[in-house]
Design a protein around this motif. Structure first.
Motif, PDB file in Angstrom:
ATOM      1  N   SER A  29       0.816  -1.215   0.000  1.00  0.00           N
ATOM      2  CA  SER A  29       0.000   0.000   0.000  1.00  0.00           C
ATOM      3  C   SER A  29       0.851   1.267   0.000  1.00  0.00           C
ATOM      4  CB  SER A  29      -0.915   0.016   1.223  1.00  0.00           C
ATOM      5  OG  SER A  29      -0.146   0.148   2.403  1.00  0.00           O
ATOM      6  N   GLY A  30       2.118   1.139   0.336  1.00  0.00           N
ATOM      7  CA  GLY A  30       2.987   2.311   0.397  1.00  0.00           C
ATOM      8  C   GLY A  30       2.932   3.010   1.739  1.00  0.00           C
ATOM      9  N   ALA A  31       2.190   2.473   2.687  1.00  0.00           N
ATOM     10  CA  ALA A  31       2.043   3.123   3.988  1.00  0.00           C
ATOM     11  C   ALA A  31       3.362   3.187   4.744  1.00  0.00           C
ATOM     12  CB  ALA A  31       0.997   2.388   4.823  1.00  0.00           C
ATOM     13  N   GLN A  32       4.153   2.119   4.680  1.00  0.00           N
ATOM     14  CA  GLN A  32       5.433   2.130   5.389  1.00  0.00           C
ATOM     15  C   GLN A  32       6.393   3.138   4.766  1.00  0.00           C
ATOM     16  OE1 GLN A  32       6.700  -1.982   5.500  1.00  0.00           O
ATOM     17  NE2 GLN A  32       6.560  -1.946   7.710  1.00  0.00           N
ATOM     18  N   LEU A  33       6.454   3.152   3.452  1.00  0.00           N
ATOM     19  CA  LEU A  33       7.344   4.102   2.789  1.00  0.00           C
ATOM     20  C   LEU A  33       6.934   5.538   3.066  1.00  0.00           C
ATOM     21  CD1 LEU A  33       7.858   2.380  -0.664  1.00  0.00           C
ATOM     22  CD2 LEU A  33       9.489   2.576   1.190  1.00  0.00           C
TER      23      LEU A  33
END
Length: 46
Positions: A29-33
């Motif tokens: 989802s790209g949440a960590q990045l």
């Protein structure tokens, strides 16, 4: 020799499944990045 190859592949398979179930959603989802780059900005590349 053949038994150790089977054991290593089984261990790697279990480790891969564990890693993807725990961290795969954040990476996909790209949440960590986003949270990491949002916190540290361009300095995180260093």
């Amino acid at each position: 020799m053949k038994k150790s190859k089977i054991a290593v592949s089984a261990i790697m398979g279990v480790a891969f499944i564990w890693f993807t179930t725990h961290f795969g959603g954040g990476f996909a989802s790209g949440a960590q990045l986003y949270s990491y780059f949002g916190k540290y900005g361009g300095w995180c590349a260093v």
